[in-house]
Design a protein around this motif. Structure first.
Motif, PDB file in Angstrom:
ATOM      1  N   PRO A 411       0.828  -1.215   0.000  1.00 37.12           N
ATOM      2  CA  PRO A 411       0.000   0.000   0.000  1.00 37.12           C
ATOM      3  C   PRO A 411       0.861   1.263   0.000  1.00 37.12           C
ATOM      4  O   PRO A 411       1.978   1.273   0.522  1.00 37.12           O
ATOM      5  CB  PRO A 411      -0.802  -0.116   1.307  1.00 37.12           C
ATOM      6  N   TYR A 412       0.321   2.321  -0.571  1.00 37.00           N
ATOM      7  CA  TYR A 412       1.014   3.604  -0.561  1.00 37.00           C
ATOM      8  C   TYR A 412       1.221   4.075   0.877  1.00 37.00           C
ATOM      9  O   TYR A 412       0.263   4.267   1.626  1.00 37.00           O
ATOM     10  CB  TYR A 412       0.202   4.655  -1.318  1.00 37.00           C
ATOM     11  N   GLY A 413       2.482   4.277   1.260  1.00 33.46           N
ATOM     12  CA  GLY A 413       2.769   4.794   2.591  1.00 33.46           C
ATOM     13  C   GLY A 413       2.339   6.226   2.776  1.00 33.46           C
ATOM     14  O   GLY A 413       2.256   6.720   3.898  1.00 33.46           O
ATOM     15  N   THR A 414       2.055   6.916   1.673  1.00 32.80           N
ATOM     16  CA  THR A 414       1.599   8.302   1.723  1.00 32.80           C
ATOM     17  C   THR A 414       0.099   8.412   1.963  1.00 32.80           C
ATOM     18  O   THR A 414      -0.407   9.521   2.118  1.00 32.80           O
ATOM     19  CB  THR A 414       1.944   9.012   0.407  1.00 32.80           C
ATOM     20  N   GLY A 415      -0.632   7.292   1.973  1.00 35.38           N
ATOM     21  CA  GLY A 415      -2.089   7.321   2.109  1.00 35.38           C
ATOM     22  C   GLY A 415      -2.519   7.662   3.522  1.00 35.38           C
ATOM     23  O   GLY A 415      -2.144   6.973   4.482  1.00 35.38           O
ATOM     24  N   CYS A 416      -3.335   8.703   3.674  1.00 36.62           N
ATOM     25  CA  CYS A 416      -3.711   9.202   4.999  1.00 36.62           C
ATOM     26  C   CYS A 416      -4.885   8.451   5.618  1.00 36.62           C
ATOM     27  O   CYS A 416      -5.050   8.473   6.841  1.00 36.62           O
ATOM     28  CB  CYS A 416      -4.036  10.688   4.903  1.00 36.62           C
ATOM     29  N   TYR A 417      -5.705   7.809   4.801  1.00 35.65           N
ATOM     30  CA  TYR A 417      -6.841   7.037   5.305  1.00 35.65           C
ATOM     31  C   TYR A 417      -6.689   5.589   4.865  1.00 35.65           C
ATOM     32  O   TYR A 417      -6.317   5.314   3.723  1.00 35.65           O
ATOM     33  CB  TYR A 417      -8.164   7.616   4.790  1.00 35.65           C
ATOM     34  N   HIS A 418      -6.996   4.679   5.782  1.00 33.28           N
ATOM     35  CA  HIS A 418      -6.828   3.249   5.504  1.00 33.28           C
ATOM     36  C   HIS A 418      -8.042   2.715   4.748  1.00 33.28           C
ATOM     37  O   HIS A 418      -9.187   2.852   5.196  1.00 33.28           O
ATOM     38  CB  HIS A 418      -6.628   2.477   6.802  1.00 33.28           C
ATOM     39  N   VAL A 419      -7.773   2.095   3.601  1.00 37.25           N
ATOM     40  CA  VAL A 419      -8.842   1.664   2.716  1.00 37.25           C
ATOM     41  C   VAL A 419      -8.825   0.152   2.565  1.00 37.25           C
ATOM     42  O   VAL A 419      -7.767  -0.484   2.635  1.00 37.25           O
ATOM     43  CB  VAL A 419      -8.701   2.352   1.328  1.00 37.25           C
ATOM     44  N   GLU A 420      -9.988  -0.412   2.388  1.00 39.10           N
ATOM     45  CA  GLU A 420     -10.119  -1.850   2.138  1.00 39.10           C
ATOM     46  C   GLU A 420      -9.690  -2.123   0.697  1.00 39.10           C
ATOM     47  O   GLU A 420     -10.033  -1.373  -0.222  1.00 39.10           O
ATOM     48  CB  GLU A 420     -11.575  -2.258   2.350  1.00 39.10           C
ATOM     49  N   HIS A 421      -8.955  -3.200   0.487  1.00 39.33           N
ATOM     50  CA  HIS A 421      -8.364  -3.449  -0.826  1.00 39.33           C
ATOM     51  C   HIS A 421      -9.196  -4.393  -1.688  1.00 39.33           C
ATOM     52  O   HIS A 421      -8.670  -5.062  -2.579  1.00 39.33           O
ATOM     53  CB  HIS A 421      -6.939  -3.984  -0.661  1.00 39.33           C
ATOM     54  N   ASP A 422     -10.495  -4.433  -1.449  1.00 39.29           N
ATOM     55  CA  ASP A 422     -11.396  -5.176  -2.334  1.00 39.29           C
ATOM     56  C   ASP A 422     -12.796  -4.589  -2.195  1.00 39.29           C
ATOM     57  O   ASP A 422     -13.008  -3.611  -1.484  1.00 39.29           O
ATOM     58  CB  ASP A 422     -11.383  -6.685  -2.029  1.00 39.29           C
ATOM     59  N   GLY A 423     -13.755  -5.195  -2.902  1.00 42.51           N
ATOM     60  CA  GLY A 423     -15.125  -4.709  -2.865  1.00 42.51           C
ATOM     61  C   GLY A 423     -15.231  -3.301  -3.424  1.00 42.51           C
ATOM     62  O   GLY A 423     -14.633  -2.984  -4.459  1.00 42.51           O
ATOM     63  N   VAL A 424     -15.959  -2.445  -2.726  1.00 35.50           N
ATOM     64  CA  VAL A 424     -16.103  -1.055  -3.163  1.00 35.50           C
ATOM     65  C   VAL A 424     -15.035  -0.167  -2.534  1.00 35.50           C
ATOM     66  O   VAL A 424     -15.068   1.044  -2.670  1.00 35.50           O
ATOM     67  CB  VAL A 424     -17.507  -0.508  -2.833  1.00 35.50           C
ATOM     68  N   HIS A 425     -14.092  -0.779  -1.836  1.00 34.69           N
ATOM     69  CA  HIS A 425     -12.937  -0.071  -1.267  1.00 34.69           C
ATOM     70  C   HIS A 425     -13.369   0.963  -0.228  1.00 34.69           C
ATOM     71  O   HIS A 425     -13.044   2.149  -0.314  1.00 34.69           O
ATOM     72  CB  HIS A 425     -12.108   0.581  -2.378  1.00 34.69           C
ATOM     73  N   ASP A 426     -14.065   0.463   0.797  1.00 31.56           N
ATOM     74  CA  ASP A 426     -14.460   1.310   1.908  1.00 31.56           C
ATOM     75  C   ASP A 426     -13.244   1.748   2.723  1.00 31.56           C
ATOM     76  O   ASP A 426     -12.234   1.044   2.791  1.00 31.56           O
ATOM     77  CB  ASP A 426     -15.429   0.572   2.829  1.00 31.56           C
ATOM     78  N   ILE A 427     -13.378   2.893   3.373  1.00 35.26           N
ATOM     79  CA  ILE A 427     -12.360   3.409   4.278  1.00 35.26           C
ATOM     80  C   ILE A 427     -12.707   2.984   5.702  1.00 35.26           C
ATOM     81  O   ILE A 427     -13.877   2.956   6.087  1.00 35.26           O
ATOM     82  CB  ILE A 427     -12.274   4.943   4.158  1.00 35.26           C
ATOM     83  N   HIS A 428     -11.664   2.666   6.497  1.00 39.60           N
ATOM     84  CA  HIS A 428     -11.898   2.176   7.855  1.00 39.60           C
ATOM     85  C   HIS A 428     -11.138   2.943   8.929  1.00 39.60           C
ATOM     86  O   HIS A 428     -11.016   2.446  10.050  1.00 39.60           O
ATOM     87  CB  HIS A 428     -11.547   0.693   7.947  1.00 39.60           C
ATOM     88  N   GLY A 429     -10.658   4.129   8.598  1.00 40.54           N
ATOM     89  CA  GLY A 429     -10.041   4.908   9.663  1.00 40.54           C
ATOM     90  C   GLY A 429      -8.971   5.849   9.181  1.00 40.54           C
ATOM     91  O   GLY A 429      -8.500   5.776   8.040  1.00 40.54           O
ATOM     92  N   ALA A 430      -8.567   6.750  10.077  1.00 41.57           N
ATOM     93  CA  ALA A 430      -7.653   7.838   9.743  1.00 41.57           C
ATOM     94  C   ALA A 430      -6.349   7.719  10.505  1.00 41.57           C
ATOM     95  O   ALA A 430      -6.317   7.291  11.661  1.00 41.57           O
ATOM     96  CB  ALA A 430      -8.312   9.179  10.078  1.00 41.57           C
ATOM     97  N   THR A 431      -5.261   8.123   9.845  1.00 45.37           N
ATOM     98  CA  THR A 431      -3.959   8.227  10.501  1.00 45.37           C
ATOM     99  C   THR A 431      -3.894   9.540  11.289  1.00 45.37           C
ATOM    100  O   THR A 431      -4.746  10.415  11.163  1.00 45.37           O
ATOM    101  CB  THR A 431      -2.822   8.218   9.476  1.00 45.37           C
ATOM    102  N   LYS A 432      -2.837   9.678  12.076  1.00 43.66           N
ATOM    103  CA  LYS A 432      -2.636  10.941  12.789  1.00 43.66           C
ATOM    104  C   LYS A 432      -2.339  12.075  11.812  1.00 43.66           C
ATOM    105  O   LYS A 432      -2.753  13.227  12.038  1.00 43.66           O
ATOM    106  CB  LYS A 432      -1.532  10.788  13.824  1.00 43.66           C
ATOM    107  N   ALA A 433      -1.634  11.785  10.725  1.00 44.27           N
ATOM    108  CA  ALA A 433      -1.404  12.815   9.713  1.00 44.27           C
ATOM    109  C   ALA A 433      -2.723  13.289   9.118  1.00 44.27           C
ATOM    110  O   ALA A 433      -2.900  14.485   8.842  1.00 44.27           O
ATOM    111  CB  ALA A 433      -0.485  12.295   8.617  1.00 44.27           C
ATOM    112  N   ALA A 434      -3.660  12.368   8.912  1.00 42.48           N
ATOM    113  CA  ALA A 434      -4.981  12.756   8.408  1.00 42.48           C
ATOM    114  C   ALA A 434      -5.664  13.709   9.374  1.00 42.48           C
ATOM    115  O   ALA A 434      -6.330  14.672   8.954  1.00 42.48           O
ATOM    116  CB  ALA A 434      -5.844  11.515   8.193  1.00 42.48           C
TER     117      ALA A 434
END
Length: 725
Positions: A411-434
């Motif tokens: 996964p991109y280490g630059t990504g600020c929100y954690h995304v599911e890697h299948d289906g409709v690619h829902d987001i499941h939470g935020a980093t501190k940078a976010a």
């Protein structure tokens, strides 16, 4: 593209440039580069900080605060999390290979020179939607149903419709590397830029377009073989964008602007000097004589005929930067403006946008050992934001929104929100940078805000804004990495805010954007707070006004291992326990009568059971029909009992923030102002849950947060919603 570690920027070399002839390229002047110092550090070494704010106006808020987006599919919760992020702009890639297939356009067999090009262009523009060149039926099918699948999965029309609904400005990176072509190929490229721009402007009011992503990158050299090819492409693409938006305005009575961003380079300075703003004699010979920034600026008012025109062919100076600290950005803003005054035909300073930036790039994150939850990273990002606000940037666009999967399976280490890697690619939470980015947007996004003058005891600067809509002042106070805890003394006496309320929202090792301090501002406007190490603060000062609070009228805890919840519990719990004792809690509030609130704070009396800070996610629930029911783990509303994850996010549930409780029983607070817009009638609910953001998110497994319920014996510890008019 850049070295993985930061390095100092040397003053640019003294040199004389002579630009290439042809295509309207004009002669260059001799320049003497001088380094412009960045703002002084805001903190002395002992961690103490004093800030004096005056009402003197110092600029405006940042027009474009945003992300480069990734996945955006129908049925996903992407829009809900994008709204939560508070950004007002997004950039995304829209390659013509996907959205403008060759078969939808005239191949240009009869276009052999510029005169033939002009004749075809004039014919198409006489009837933009019905002509012999563009197959609009095919394009409409592609725009509506095709799924872009190059790392980012999205549908074009769906994403643009959602952005328009959310009031977020799109920036389209729409291009195809086919500029080293005869006039027939250039005609096809013009058609593609025109058609996509026309569609997006007509249906979604899109105004902003990047021209080519990083033409200075060696990978672009296969098509952009020299700067003449680049300049001609910029001139033709700009013409297409301007023509399309002008035609939409005329036919549909709109007043859209054609805003082209260029040169969109990898960087404008490095340890070697001002490359790629100026010449860069290295292995890539294309810019040995003239920098990419310079060549674009020299041709700001030259069209593809080589003629001088009375308008700028691009409106925004756009660049990228990674692996640098705030000092480099402060230097670059001053340097770019100096070069614009020297290089543009009119001496104009264009607005500046960094359409990609992050503390590290993707490859650097893979080897650095840190991530977007590391204090060094989120702290440095906060200081970059501060430098950009102070320098009056037009926009800063973080790369990137989600940690989408790269081709190498990482996964991109630059990504600020954690995304599911299948289906409709829902987001499941935020980093501190976010959360840092969200707090910055809360305080400084939008031109309606006024910046005020503020200085520190050692001569540094602190960004301060005033939002007339909320009547709140905001101070941006990131703590330099490694600095100790220390006092922050604020002198706001010149603002006349005595008797108001001071609220501190914090991102730190222990907190993720929640409120850590609520205090009354003394009559003289002076207050001293203690700031912990490695903390980023957004300090909000609200003027005195009416307020009221309401206790929860319903609450419940459901547990995997417990009996059905019944009655009015004195205590509630939240836990994620792989052993089968997970728990989530629900709250419901009735606002009653009275005027609409401009701020809202959720206050709970809570603590962790192991004595260490614990953070849980809070979602606003629009539906409170569950109130008064006996809930079980299986019947609990909007809960996936197997995954311990919320459902209906973006429909009935909306992210409200991350709430942190310490190990000592006491108030845990969260600003939930944004949640008020999701209320139906006068009631609103909340779900408190400890969900797993990604597979590695196991550090808090088995830990438990407990909070007082609405039947707690002491009224002062019951769940409460504070509303401020």
């Amino acid at each position: 593209m850049q070295s993985p570690e930061p390095d100092p920027v040397r003053p640019p070399r003294l040199s004389r440039r002579t630009l290439l002839g042809g295509l309207g390229l004009t002669a260059a002047a001799t320049i003497a580069g001088t380094r412009v110092a960045g703002p002084a550090a805001a903190d002395p070494g002992d961690g103490a900080l004093s800030v004096v704010v005056t009402p003197t106006r110092a600029g405006r808020g940042m027009p474009l605060v945003g992300y480069n987006t990734g996945h955006y599919l129908p049925g996903s919760n992407t829009s809900a999390w994008l709204a939560y992020s508070r950004v007002n702009a997004v950039r995304f890639f829209a390659s013509f290979e996907d959205w403008c297939p060759d078969e939808a356009f005239d191949p240009g067999a009869g276009v052999t020179d510029v005169d033939g090009f002009d004749a075809a262009k004039e014919e198409l523009r006489r009837s933009p939607e019905e002509n012999r060149f563009v197959d609009w039926a095919l394009l409409r099918e592609v725009f509506e149903h095709h799924v872009y699948s190059n790392t980012n999965f999205y549908r074009l029309n769906y994403q643009l419709a959602e952005l328009k609904r959310l009031g977020i400005t799109p920036i389209l990176e729409a291009a195809q590397l086919r500029w080293n072509s005869p006039w027939s190929g250039l005609w096809q490229q013009w058609q593609k830029h025109y058609a996509l721009t026309y569609h997006l402007a007509r249906d979604y009011d899109v105004e902003r377009f990047n021209f080519i992503n990083e033409p200075d990158h060696p990978s672009a050299a296969r098509d952009i073989v020299d700067q003449q090819v680049y300049v001609r492409g910029l001139q033709i693409a700009s013409d297409a964008v301007h023509c399309a938006i002008a035609d939409v305005n005329q036919r549909y009575g709109k007043s859209l602007r054609a805003l082209v961003h260029a040169p969109v380079v990898t960087h404008v300075s490095s340890s070697r000097g001002n490359d790629h703003m100026d010449a860069d004699p290295d292995a890539d010979a294309r810019d040995d004589e003239h920098g990419w920034g310079e060549i674009a600026l020299r041709n700001l008012r030259t069209d593809y005929h080589g003629n001088r025109v009375d308008h700028d062919i691009f409106s925004v100076f756009d660049t990228h930067q990674y692996n640098k600290t705030a000092e480099t950005y402060a230097y670059e803003f001053a340097m770019m403006r100096q070069r614009m005054r020297e290089y543009t035909p009119t001496g104009v300073e264009l607005p500046i946008v960094y359409s990609e930036f992050n503390r590290r790039n993707t490859s650097a994150f893979e080897t650095s050992g840190d991530d977007l939850d590391s204090p060094l990273i989120y702290g440095d990002l906060a200081r970059i934001w501060g430098a950009a606000v102070t320098a009056q940037a037009e926009g800063m666009i973080v790369f990137k929104f989600q940690d989408t999967m790269r081709a190498n399976g990482i996964p991109y280490g630059t990504g600020c929100y954690h995304v599911e890697h299948d289906g409709v690619h829902d987001i499941h939470g935020a980093t501190k940078a976010a959360e840092v980015n969200r707090l910055l947007a809360k305080g400084f996004a939008g031109e309606h805000r006024r910046l005020l003058s503020a200085a520190t005891g050692d001569g540094g600067t602190v960004p301060v804004s005033y939002d007339p809509r909320t009547r709140c002042h905001h101070l941006w106070l990131p703590h330099p990495g490694g600095s100790p805890s220390g006092p922050v003394s604020l002198d706001l006496g010149g603002l006349g805010l005595g008797g108001g309320q001071v609220v501190v929202e914090e991102v730190s090792r222990t907190h993720s954007g929640g409120i850590t301090t609520v205090a009354a501002l003394p009559a003289d406007g002076r207050i001293t707070l203690t700031r912990p190490a490695d903390a980023v603060w957004l300090v909000t000062v609200a003027d005195a006004g009416e307020s009221r609070s309401t206790e929860a009228y319903a609450d419940a805890t459901v547990s995997q291992s417990g009996p059905p919840a019944g009655g009015a519990p004195q205590s509630l719990a939240v836990a994620l326990d792989p052993g089968g004792s997970s728990a989530v809690s629900y709250l419901a509030f009735d606002f009653g009568g009275g005027p609409a609130a401009r701020r809202a704070v959720l206050e709970l009396h809570a603590s962790s059971t192991d004595g260490e800070p614990l953070t849980v996610m809070v979602y606003a629930i629009t539906d409170t029909s569950w109130a008064g029911s006996d809930l079980t783990w299986e019947s609990a509303p909007y809960l996936d009992p197997a995954a311990v994850r919320p459902t209906a996010v973006g429909d009935r549930l909306h992210p409200a923030g991350q709430l942190t409780a310490t190990g000592v029983p006491g108030p845990a607070r969260l600003d939930v102002t944004d949640a008020l817009r999701h209320a139906r009638g006068r009631s609103l609910g909340f779900l408190l849950i400890r969900e797993r953001k990604r597979a590695q998110d196991t550090a808090d497994d088995g830990r438990r947060l407990e909070l007082s319920g609405r039947s707690a014996p002491r009224p002062d510890v019951r769940p409460r919603l504070h509303l401020y008019q």
